[in-house]
Motif scaffolding. Structure first.
Motif, short mmCIF file in Angstrom:
data_model
loop_
_atom_site.label_atom_id
_atom_site.label_comp_id
_atom_site.label_asym_id
_atom_site.label_seq_id
_atom_site.Cartn_x
_atom_site.Cartn_y
_atom_site.Cartn_z
N PHE A 5 0.95 -1.05 -0.05
CA PHE A 5 0.01 0.13 0.02
C PHE A 5 0.60 1.60 -0.05
CE2 PHE A 5 -3.10 -2.71 2.56
CZ PHE A 5 -4.00 -2.72 1.36
N LEU A 8 2.38 1.77 -2.86
CA LEU A 8 1.49 1.99 -3.96
C LEU A 8 1.45 3.66 -4.04
CD1 LEU A 8 -0.82 -0.48 -5.08
CD2 LEU A 8 0.49 0.35 -6.45
N VAL A 15 4.35 10.64 -9.30
CA VAL A 15 3.70 10.51 -10.57
C VAL A 15 3.01 11.70 -10.70
CG1 VAL A 15 2.61 9.23 -12.13
CG2 VAL A 15 4.09 7.96 -11.07
N SER A 20 5.23 11.09 -15.07
CA SER A 20 5.62 9.73 -14.89
C SER A 20 6.99 9.49 -15.89
CB SER A 20 4.46 8.60 -15.95
OG SER A 20 4.10 7.30 -16.34
N LEU A 22 7.00 6.67 -17.79
CA LEU A 22 6.55 6.30 -19.26
C LEU A 22 6.63 6.81 -20.34
CD1 LEU A 22 5.29 2.50 -16.83
CD2 LEU A 22 7.37 3.00 -17.99
N ARG B 57 -8.66 -10.03 4.27
CA ARG B 57 -7.57 -10.32 2.73
C ARG B 57 -8.61 -9.27 1.55
NH1 ARG B 57 -2.66 -12.39 2.27
NH2 ARG B 57 -2.69 -11.81 4.47
N GLN B 60 -8.27 -6.19 1.15
CA GLN B 60 -7.30 -5.61 1.13
C GLN B 60 -6.11 -5.56 -0.84
OE1 GLN B 60 -3.74 -6.57 3.44
NE2 GLN B 60 -5.14 -7.74 5.33
N TYR B 61 -7.21 -6.40 -1.15
CA TYR B 61 -6.64 -6.79 -2.97
C TYR B 61 -7.58 -5.93 -3.73
CZ TYR B 61 -3.91 -11.28 -2.47
OH TYR B 61 -2.67 -11.92 -1.42
N LEU B 63 -8.86 -3.05 -2.60
CA LEU B 63 -8.07 -1.96 -2.32
C LEU B 63 -6.73 -1.59 -3.72
CD1 LEU B 63 -7.43 0.57 -1.21
CD2 LEU B 63 -6.86 -0.05 0.47
N VAL B 64 -6.03 -2.69 -3.33
CA VAL B 64 -5.12 -2.54 -4.49
C VAL B 64 -4.93 -2.37 -5.65
CG1 VAL B 64 -2.92 -4.24 -5.30
CG2 VAL B 64 -3.45 -4.01 -2.86
N LEU B 67 -5.86 0.92 -6.46
CA LEU B 67 -4.68 1.55 -6.49
C LEU B 67 -3.94 1.26 -8.15
CD1 LEU B 67 -3.21 1.38 -2.95
CD2 LEU B 67 -3.91 3.86 -4.39
N LEU B 68 -3.89 0.41 -8.67
CA LEU B 68 -3.10 -0.06 -9.19
C LEU B 68 -4.34 0.23 -11.13
CD1 LEU B 68 -2.88 -3.79 -9.61
CD2 LEU B 68 -1.39 -2.39 -9.18
N PHE B 71 -2.92 4.65 -10.52
CA PHE B 71 -1.54 4.48 -11.00
C PHE B 71 -1.83 3.80 -12.66
CE2 PHE B 71 -1.04 4.63 -6.23
CZ PHE B 71 -1.61 5.65 -6.12
N LEU B 74 -1.94 7.15 -14.42
CA LEU B 74 -0.90 8.39 -13.98
C LEU B 74 0.59 7.85 -14.72
CD1 LEU B 74 -1.67 9.25 -10.21
CD2 LEU B 74 -1.95 10.30 -12.05
N LEU B 75 0.65 6.56 -14.64
CA LEU B 75 1.56 5.77 -15.37
C LEU B 75 2.12 6.20 -17.00
CD1 LEU B 75 3.07 3.35 -12.89
CD2 LEU B 75 4.24 5.23 -13.37
N LEU B 84 -5.01 16.55 -12.80
CA LEU B 84 -4.63 16.11 -11.60
C LEU B 84 -4.44 17.43 -10.57
CD1 LEU B 84 -4.76 12.84 -10.18
CD2 LEU B 84 -6.54 13.89 -10.00
N VAL B 106 -11.05 0.00 4.59
CA VAL B 106 -10.60 -0.86 4.90
C VAL B 106 -9.00 -0.67 5.88
CG1 VAL B 106 -7.56 -2.12 3.41
CG2 VAL B 106 -9.58 -1.91 2.24
N LEU B 110 -8.34 -2.40 9.63
CA LEU B 110 -7.22 -2.83 9.89
C LEU B 110 -6.23 -2.49 10.93
CD1 LEU B 110 -5.83 -4.76 6.89
CD2 LEU B 110 -7.15 -5.40 8.42
#
Lengths: 124, 206
Positions: A5, A8, A15, A20, A22, B57, B60-61, B63-64, B67-68, B71, B74-75, B84, B106, B110
């Protein structure tokens, strides 16, 4: 998982702040076409749009509503300016998405930097 | 779990199933829909869950994956970061709000001694559920505002109905006790498969 977390989140903040690694250069908001407020540059190539009927975009050819570059009216007319983003997203993205959905070749239907390049001139 | 994924992704394919935005954007958006399906599943089956550790669990997955999804853009798209940093459309800020609510949902659950935040367990459940519903509303609004894969109004209504059924429907855990948890290891596999399928169908050569 906690470290994932944090990694990330740190990546996202980095970024947003620095850009970025990339992608190409970030587009710069400026007062292109003498816009009252800074806007993103927009890239448009007539050569890529040869199979589109002129009047699809150049409505002024038929309704005598003006002449010259699109932005001549769309950023200077106080009635049109507030709807600049909505109108051009509707026109450009709408047409690209429609063609894409029909299985025809289309320009970028969604990616922001497909039209708002960094480092390029603003052309419409 | 599979039902949640099928319901969400099926709605996106009801109209213009071949409409794609390029593999990069389609993959990023598929991650967002996968996170949404996971959030709906956890909300629908969270009440009275049999195995709290699995619920934790999976939370958390999800949330990941959220986030992916954020991002990813963004990437890969320089203009998103410019948005933004200045005047982003409301839909983008709704997505950010949904992400923050999900993060609070989350991480709050926790905390080592969550009862310090609310002294009694029912109170914890109330705010946990309120945060979950808030995350569903903001994320759902973010999806409807974007609307790229939902060109027909009935698709938006169906997606809203799926979210409402999961968020405000009956206690699905009690009425469907025999359902199978995918388990923490099953979730990434399901996400990877639906993302690949989403991208493949929408970018299949004509």
């Amino acid at each position: 998982m906690r470290n994932a977390f944090l990694a990330l989140l740190a990546l996202g903040v980095l970024v947003v702040l620095s850009g970025s690694p990339l992608t190409g250069p970030r587009p710069v908001r400026d007062r292109y076409f003498a816009a009252p407020e800074p806007i993103l540059p927009m890239i448009f190539d007539h050569n890529d749009h040869g199979d589109v009927n002129c009047i699809e975009c150049h409505h002024d050819f038929a309704d005598d509503s003006g002449s010259g570059m699109c932005m001549g009216c769309h950023v200077s007319d106080p009635d049109l300016w507030p709807r600049l983003e909505q109108q051009f997203h509707g026109l450009c993205l709408g047409c690209h998405a429609e063609r894409e959905a029909a299985g025809r070749s289309a320009g970028p239907p969604r990616a922001c930097d497909g039209c708002h390049h960094g480092g390029g001139p603003a052309t419409p | 779990m599979l039902l949640a994924f099928v319901a969400v992704f099926l709605v996106t394919f009801l109209a213009a199933p071949l409409l794609g935005a390029g593999w990069y954007w389609d993959a990023g958006n598929a991650l967002g829909y996968a996170a949404g399906a996971g959030l709906l599943y956890l909300t629908a089956f969270g009440r009275g869950t049999a195995d709290l550790r699995v619920h934790h669990r999976l939370g958390q997955y999800v949330l990941v994956v959220t986030l992916l999804h954020a991002f990813w853009f963004l990437l890969g798209d320089a203009t998103v970061t410019v948005h933004l940093r200045s005047a982003a459309p409301a839909g983008l800020w709704l997505g950010v709000a949904g992400l923050l609510l999900q993060g609070a949902l989350v991480t709050g659950a926790l905390l080592p001694r969550r009862w310090r935040l609310s002294r009694e367990h029912p109170a914890f459940r109330r705010w946990h559920r309120a945060l979950a519903l808030g995350a569903i509303v903001t994320a759902g609004w973010h999806v409807l505002d974007s609307g790229f894969y939902l060109p027909q109004p009935y698709q938006m209504l169906l997606l809203a109905a799926v979210a409402a059924l999961a968020g405000w429907g009956r206690d699905w855990q009690r009425h469907w006790p025999g359902h199978v948890w995918p388990g923490p290891r099953g979730f990434p596999v399901i996400v990877a498969l639906v993302v690949l399928l989403f991208v493949a169908v929408r970018n299949w050569p004509a």
